[in-house]
Design a protein around this motif. Structure first.
Motif, PDB file in Angstrom:
ATOM      1  N   ALA A  36      33.515  40.580  41.024  1.00 18.26           N
ATOM      2  CA  ALA A  36      34.461  41.035  42.189  1.00 18.26           C
ATOM      3  C   ALA A  36      34.831  42.572  41.845  1.00 18.26           C
ATOM      4  O   ALA A  36      34.840  43.087  40.592  1.00 18.26           O
ATOM      5  N   ASN A  37      35.216  43.338  43.038  1.00 19.16           N
ATOM      6  CA  ASN A  37      35.671  44.418  42.732  1.00 19.16           C
ATOM      7  C   ASN A  37      37.152  44.625  42.479  1.00 19.16           C
ATOM      8  O   ASN A  37      37.583  45.790  42.372  1.00 19.16           O
ATOM      9  N   LYS A  38      37.865  43.759  42.183  1.00 13.53           N
ATOM     10  CA  LYS A  38      39.114  43.699  41.853  1.00 13.53           C
ATOM     11  C   LYS A  38      39.568  42.100  41.304  1.00 13.53           C
ATOM     12  O   LYS A  38      38.832  41.210  41.265  1.00 13.53           O
ATOM     13  N   VAL A  39      40.470  42.344  40.287  1.00 16.41           N
ATOM     14  CA  VAL A  39      40.893  41.060  39.655  1.00 16.41           C
ATOM     15  C   VAL A  39      42.474  40.869  40.315  1.00 16.41           C
ATOM     16  O   VAL A  39      43.133  41.720  40.720  1.00 16.41           O
ATOM     17  N   ALA A  40      43.013  39.555  39.876  1.00 11.24           N
ATOM     18  CA  ALA A  40      44.216  39.125  40.468  1.00 11.24           C
ATOM     19  C   ALA A  40      45.353  39.796  39.631  1.00 11.24           C
ATOM     20  O   ALA A  40      45.190  40.002  38.489  1.00 11.24           O
ATOM     21  N   ASN A  41      46.123  40.505  40.332  1.00  7.03           N
ATOM     22  CA  ASN A  41      47.428  41.211  39.502  1.00  7.03           C
ATOM     23  C   ASN A  41      48.134  40.132  38.715  1.00  7.03           C
ATOM     24  O   ASN A  41      48.856  39.245  39.333  1.00  7.03           O
ATOM     25  N   ARG A  42      48.132  40.307  37.439  1.00  2.20           N
ATOM     26  CA  ARG A  42      48.809  39.533  36.589  1.00  2.20           C
ATOM     27  C   ARG A  42      50.136  40.208  36.122  1.00  2.20           C
ATOM     28  O   ARG A  42      50.049  41.599  35.778  1.00  2.20           O
TER      29      ARG A  42
END
Length: 123
Positions: A36-42
């Protein structure tokens, strides 16, 4: 009692007939195998609290002197110096370095993925 009846594919799999063809069974992914072009903000790990001792000394001085700033000027100056030093150290940390665990934070990963987006079409 009669033996249970299994589907044909189970019988072939258990007997090893698929191995005779020298190829494993086909696995079809449900989604395209692309990042994906972004990951979840952790949430990053909370840093340790700084300047707690100086703050407690300053508050104790205020309490003893009925919250008079002039009587506690030295303690207030020590607290502000500590805060400025901690802020300077935090800003001086290089943003491209790895976290102590050896992995990138989610904000850094998103920044890299924005620089290098994933190709969505196949060549």
């Amino acid at each position: 009692m009669a033996a249970p009846v299994y589907p044909a594919w189970v019988i072939r799999w258990v007997s090893g007939q698929w191995r005779q063809k020298k190829r494993p069974p086909v696995i079809r992914p449900t989604r395209p195998l692309v990042l994906a072009n972004k990951v979840a903000n952790r949430r990053e790990q909370a840093g340790e609290a700084t300047c707690i001792t100086e703050m407690s000394i300053m508050m104790a001085c205020w309490k003893q002197n009925e919250f008079n700033n002039t009587a506690c000027a030295e303690e207030i100056r020590m607290f502000y110096d500590c805060v400025a030093k901690a802020e300077k150290e935090r800003k001086n940390q290089n943003e491209d370095t790895l976290s102590p665990r050896g992995s990138l934070t989610s904000s850094k990963v998103n920044k890299l993925l924005r620089r290098f987006p994933q190709s969505t079409r196949y060549v």
